[in-house]
Design a protein around this motif. Structure first.
Motif, short mmCIF file in Angstrom:
data_model
loop_
_atom_site.label_atom_id
_atom_site.label_comp_id
_atom_site.label_asym_id
_atom_site.label_seq_id
_atom_site.Cartn_x
_atom_site.Cartn_y
_atom_site.Cartn_z
N LEU A 21 -7.55 -3.16 -4.93
CA LEU A 21 -8.07 -1.85 -4.61
C LEU A 21 -9.12 -1.51 -5.67
N TYR B 147 -12.60 0.40 -1.68
CA TYR B 147 -12.69 -0.98 -1.22
C TYR B 147 -11.32 -1.63 -1.40
N VAL B 148 -10.78 -2.21 -0.32
CA VAL B 148 -9.44 -2.80 -0.35
C VAL B 148 -9.49 -4.18 0.30
N TYR C 167 -6.79 -7.70 1.14
CA TYR C 167 -5.43 -8.21 1.18
C TYR C 167 -5.47 -9.73 1.05
N TYR D 115 -2.74 -6.83 -2.90
CA TYR D 115 -3.88 -6.02 -2.50
C TYR D 115 -4.77 -5.79 -3.71
N TRP E 11 -0.81 0.70 8.39
CA TRP E 11 -2.14 1.24 8.15
C TRP E 11 -2.85 1.20 9.49
N TYR F 9 -8.88 4.74 -2.81
CA TYR F 9 -9.83 3.71 -3.22
C TYR F 9 -10.91 3.52 -2.16
N LEU G 132 0.81 -1.21 0.00
CA LEU G 132 0.00 0.00 0.00
C LEU G 132 0.84 1.26 0.00
N GLU H 163 -4.51 3.09 -0.17
CA GLU H 163 -5.87 2.85 0.29
C GLU H 163 -6.68 4.14 0.40
N GLU H 164 -6.01 5.28 0.51
CA GLU H 164 -6.71 6.56 0.60
C GLU H 164 -7.41 6.93 -0.71
#
Length: 171
Positions: A168, A111-112, A114, A166, A95, A109, A68, A106-107
């Motif tokens: 995203l 929906y994330v 892993y 990940y 995170w 998107y 990320l 992640e900021e």
């Protein structure tokens, strides 16, 4: 595709062809089937419908990333001897839901997930086109939610079997 200094290993815009075409199996999870025009990729993905509701014929951006961090693996500061600075190293991949720590991919998107790449089929060639295109499929699991992405081998070369990944997504 993403640059070599980025942690993003694949990104494209997909349009959903169908959702749960084999029937709904779980209350909060659906399986979407989508296709991208940019790279001519086919995607099958399980996702949480309460956290990220989607409908048929809707488009969304999907990225696969190795971490990320925004700058990729080379983002850590190095001292004169080539070792990473300890103060930067301890929170590089952090995170935290309280907003502390570094801001990552992640900021950007909605929906994330892993997970881990558990299978990679090197594929078959499509003789329909000249020259033939080698198609490959990568499979990943995100705590039981599955992803399958199929397309030209050259677009999937950065995806490595056994590596963490990940997913995203954003609308």
């Amino acid at each position: 595709m993403a640059s070599t200094t980025s942690s993003i290993i694949f990104d494209d815009i997909f349009t959903i062809n169908a959702i749960d075409k084999e029937g709904k199996k779980f209350d909060r999870v659906s399986r979407l089937y989508a296709h991208s025009k940019n790279y001519d990729m086919d995607l099958t993905l399980d996702y949480n419908i309460e956290l990220f509701p989607l409908t048929t014929d809707e488009s969304f951006a999907l990225a696969l990333a190795s971490s990320l961090t925004r700058g990729g693996p080379q983002a850590g500061a190095s001292g004169a001897d080539g070792a990473a600075d300890d103060s930067d190293d301890k929170d590089r991949d952090v995170w935290r839901p309280d907003g502390k720590g570094r801001r990552g991919l992640e900021e950007d998107y909605e929906y994330v997930m892993y997970g881990k790449v558990y299978k990679f089929d090197s594929g078959t060639s499509e003789v329909v086109q000249v020259p033939p295109i080698l198609r490959a499929t990568a499979y990943a699991s995100f705590g039981g939610l599955l992803l399958s992405i199929t397309g030209s081998y050259r677009h999937l070369t950065s995806i490595v079997l056994g590596d963490p990944v990940y997913v995203l997504m954003r609308k």
